[in-house]
Design an enzyme around this catalytic site. Sequence first.
Site, short mmCIF file in Angstrom:
data_model
loop_
_atom_site.label_atom_id
_atom_site.label_comp_id
_atom_site.label_asym_id
_atom_site.label_seq_id
_atom_site.Cartn_x
_atom_site.Cartn_y
_atom_site.Cartn_z
N ASP A 243 3.24 -2.10 -30.05
CA ASP A 243 4.66 -0.90 -29.96
C ASP A 243 4.71 -0.92 -28.43
O ASP A 243 5.74 -1.23 -28.17
CB ASP A 243 5.10 -0.14 -30.89
N ARG A 334 7.84 27.65 -18.66
CA ARG A 334 8.55 28.54 -18.24
C ARG A 334 9.71 27.63 -20.21
O ARG A 334 9.93 27.06 -20.00
CB ARG A 334 9.90 28.64 -17.79
#
Length: 475
Positions: A243, A334
Amino acid sequence: SGPQRRGGPTFTAPHAPRSTPAGSLKPGSMPSGAPPDFMAGLFQAPQAVLKTEGQSTNPNPCPETLVEELQQITDFNAPQISHLYLHFCRLAGRKGYLTQQDFALSFHLMGTMDPKICAKYFDMFDRNDNGVINFEEFVMGLAQFFKVVKDDKALPPQINKTDRDAQLIWPDGFPKKVLVVKKWKSPELTEQALLICRYLKSKGLRVLVEGPPDPLLRDFHTFEASSIKDMLDIDFTVCIGGDGTLLHVASIFQEARVIPPVLPFAMGSLGFLTPFEINQAEDCLDRVLQANSKTPLYCTLRSRLKCEVWVDGNLHRVRRVLNECLIDRGASPRLSKLLCAINNYQVTTVQADGLIIATPSGSTAYNTAAGGAMVVPSVACTLLTPIAPHSLSFRPIIVPDTSVIEITVPKDARASARASFDGRDEVDLPLGSHVRIQSSRRPFPLINMKAHEADWFNSIKNKLSWNVRIEQKAQ
């Protein structure tokens, strides 16, 4: 430097059509607020640019081979292409390509103009992966504007679109030119590629091989994606790998050209997109070579996404993806904060590890792992799937493929973000930058083993074990 050309052909300005050596060129629609004589002004501005930048006023003439190749894909004649080349060189200078700043300078020299209008004109042209315009893309953009593109259809002539799918039928009875792409650095695949190349050559086809030169494949022409001559008239592509190799094939073809159908052989790990077995290569190739109205081959027209990265108001990079564009927090610990707008409407604020913008082909990749829906590839849509959203109500959504999606990293976000395209080409997104995503004009025709969506259903059952369960016994 060659002699300066004078008295070049006239190009029809908007709202003032005139006859040209190529016939009557009718300009397309212009962005609102543009001066009616923009196209004429664009070709007059470079002289002033040269005086500003101190560039040579005598660029070399356009190579004859380049003129001939561009004549095959547009209705511009040789004097017009040479004239365009002269102005392109003057406007681009020594760097050899055009940026949005070049367009802005042209507008400034022609008089005051809204920067948004400048951006719209820049968007009229296709850009390469670095977000700039080379000469071929410059000519193709003008050809589309004047509606003189010879292959302006989204599909090559050998692909016939039907209600449910597409069929491969050779209009001239037999293909003539084939591109072979294999996974790099794999001796086993090189041997398989050699057998396929020899077989195709024995059938009378001209064979091009993509990738670094290989001693085993030295008898075949090495394909260069930057060569107009190599890109012209490819009838179909043979992909040997997994792929990932197929995703690489999809990235080779830009917007300016129709994409030839692709025959994928499974030589990778999962092989979700590659239904053909390499041990049946000759039989599969014979089926492709003999495709006609009585025994057509079926194709799935897989959509691609065109992704533009904008940083500080400038186009930084352009990528085209077959699976997905991923925008995430990168190396930052974060939470990502992203603004999501669709067709200029602010839809939501994403607070999550990231966001996946996927095609139907990519719906069974990272999108499925993140909890998104699996979509049959013939469905015209784009999927938006959050990654670990900090909200129990943030569910994946599916929007029409005509949508223009903009994902912005707001300036008040606590950290920057990162974008990647089909799992490659990572790009940092600083505060204030954004990624604009829309469907590519050219679909990716993938040759099927069976009609309609049978290959896709076989893949999700056999490769992903979809709904595999021990059946209940009869009472």
